[in-house]
Scaffold this active site. Structure first.
Site, short mmCIF file in Angstrom:
data_model
loop_
_atom_site.label_atom_id
_atom_site.label_comp_id
_atom_site.label_asym_id
_atom_site.label_seq_id
_atom_site.Cartn_x
_atom_site.Cartn_y
_atom_site.Cartn_z
N CYS A 194 0.84 -1.20 0.00
CA CYS A 194 0.00 0.00 0.00
C CYS A 194 0.88 1.26 0.00
O CYS A 194 1.54 1.54 -0.98
CB CYS A 194 -0.98 -0.06 1.18
SG CYS A 194 -2.37 1.06 1.03
N GLU A 208 -0.86 -8.72 4.73
CA GLU A 208 -0.69 -8.89 6.19
C GLU A 208 -2.02 -8.82 6.92
O GLU A 208 -2.10 -9.20 8.08
CB GLU A 208 0.29 -7.82 6.71
CG GLU A 208 -0.29 -6.45 7.01
CD GLU A 208 -0.61 -5.62 5.78
OE1 GLU A 208 -0.62 -6.15 4.65
OE2 GLU A 208 -0.89 -4.41 5.96
N HIS A 245 -3.49 -5.65 0.89
CA HIS A 245 -2.78 -5.91 2.15
C HIS A 245 -2.70 -7.40 2.47
O HIS A 245 -3.60 -7.93 3.12
CB HIS A 245 -3.51 -5.20 3.30
CG HIS A 245 -3.37 -3.72 3.30
ND1 HIS A 245 -2.38 -3.07 4.01
CD2 HIS A 245 -4.07 -2.76 2.67
CE1 HIS A 245 -2.49 -1.76 3.82
NE2 HIS A 245 -3.51 -1.54 3.01
#
Lengths: 87, 233
Positions: free
Chosen positions: B86, B205, B203
Site C-alpha cells: 500500500c 498482512e 494488504h
C-alpha cells in the site's frame, strides 16, 4: 546572502486522468454554471531560497522540483521568480 | 528469520505486519525508523501501509527520500527481498525502485473491501506459495491506488513479466467492474526486473488470521520464509 522567492507550479501532465477536476466540474454544473471545463487544479509551492542571484535560485529550485516536488510520471512543473523572471 | 519493518511517521500498518509474522511464527519482526542507517542484519524488508509523513506532497514522496532508504536500496541491490504494501508500494515507486506511480482512484473514493487478485507470477520468492492464475482474496484500503505508467513503461513491464497481481473477477477474468481504482492493466502488484522488490496495493498482512477474515495473504510471508530457510542451508 540574498534570498529570492521562487514559485514552483506543479500540474498533472496533459492526458492524465484527473478525478478531482471532474468532481469540480460536477460541482460547478450543480450550481448552474454551464459551458465550463476544468483545465487543472494545480499546486503552487512557494519557496524562499538563499542564493547569489536569481539564476542560481532558479537552478536550485529546478533541482528540488526534479528530486522531490514533482513526480515526472504524473506531473510537469514550471518555475519562476515571484514577480519576475521565468525558467 | 529477521524481518525489518520500516515505520515512518504515519505508517500505521507496521503493527499489522508484526502481527502477521507473529501469528504465522515466521521469526522476529524488528521495527526500524525512517532515520535508521542500518537494517541490522535483516533477511527481508517490509515497507508497511499507512500515510507516511501525512502523505503530504504525494503519497510516499517524503518517505522515499528518508535516510533509511539508502540502506533499503543497497539491500535490494544485493538481492534481498523488499516488500512494499500500500503506502510502501507508493514509497518504492517514489524512490524509483519500482516503475510507475500510484495516484487518485478513478472514482476518487477511499475504497476499503476484499478484492480478487489473479496471480500472474508464481515463481518469485514472494509468490511461490501460489499457483499461476490462481485467484486469491486480500483486502484493499486506499484512496490513491490507481497504478499509472507511461505507455512504454507499461509495455516494458508487461513484456518482462513484472506484473505480479491483477484485480479480476472471482473466476480470474479481467473485468473493469472488478478493477476497484482504475489501475492501468488492472495492475495490483508489480515487481522490479530482478523480481526481488515487490509492491502491492492490497494488504496481504491483513489476510493471515482466520479470526479476522480471508487468509490468502499468509502464503506470501511463508513463501518468503521458506526461500530464506532454503538459502540458509
Amino acid at each position: 546572502m540574498p534570498h529570492f522567492d521562487v514559485n514552483v507550479l506543479v500540474r498533472l501532465r496533459e492526458g492524465t486522468l484527473d478525478p478531482a477536476a471532474e468532481a469540480l466540474e460536477d460541482g460547478l454544473s450543480g450550481l448552474g454554471f454551464e459551458g465550463v471545463r476544468t483545465l487543472g487544479i494545480d499546486r503552487r509551492i512557494r519557496l524562499r531560497i538563499e542564493a547569489a542571484d536569481a539564476r542560481a535560485a532558479l537552478a536550485s529550485a529546478d533541482r528540488m522540483a526534479r528530486e522531490l516536488l514533482a513526480n515526472p510520471v504524473l506531473e510537469d512543473y514550471e518555475i519562476s521568480v515571484a514577480g519576475g523572471e521565468r525558467a | 528469520m529477521r524481518w525489518a519493518v520500516i515505520r515512518f511517521p504515519g505508517s500505521h500498518c507496521a503493527v499489522d505486519v508484526e502481527h502477521a509474522i507473529d501469528v504465522l511464527r515466521l521469526g522476529e519482526a524488528r521495527v526500524l525508523r525512517g532515520d535508521a542507517v542500518s537494517l541490522e542484519g535483516a533477511d527481508a524488508v517490509v515497507l508497511p501501509g499507512g500515510f507516511s509523513h501525512g502523505d503530504y506532497l504525494r503519497p510516499g514522496a517524503i518517505a522515499a527520500r528518508a535516510p533509511v532508504m539508502a540502506a533499503v536500496r543497497e539491500f535490494a541491490r544485493r538481492g534481498g527481498p523488499v516488500l512494499g504494501i500500500c503506502n510502501g508500494f507508493q514509497i518504492l515507486c517514489e524512490a524509483g525502485m519500482l516503475p510507475g506511480a500510484l495516484t487518485v482512484n478513478r472514482r476518487r473514493r477511499f475504497v476499503c473491501q476484499d478484492v480478487n487478485l489473479r496471480v500472474e507470477r508464481a515463481d518469485l520468492p514472494f509468490t511461490r506459495g501460489y499457483r499461476p492464475g490462481e485467484v486469491i482474496v486480500w483486502p484493499i484500503a486506499h484512496e490513491q491506488g490507481r497504478f499509472v505508467a507511461e505507455p512504454r513503461t507499461l509495455a516494458r513491464i508487461e513484456d518482462q513479466g513484472q506484473v505480479v497481481l491483477r484485480y479480476s473477477d472471482p473466476g480470474g477474468v479481467l473485468d473493469d467492474r472488478f478493477n476497484p481504482n482504475g489501475s492501468a492493466g488492472a495492475i495490483a502488484g508489480v515487481a522490479n526486473d530482478r523480481g526481488n522488490v515487490l509492491g502491492v496495493m492490497p494488504h496481504p498482512e491483513r489476510a493471515v488470521d482466520p479470526r479476522l477474515g480471508p487468509t490468502d495473504g499468509a502464503r506470501l510471508f511463508t513463501a518468503l520464509a521458506d526461500v530464506w530457510v532454503g538459502s540458509e542451508r
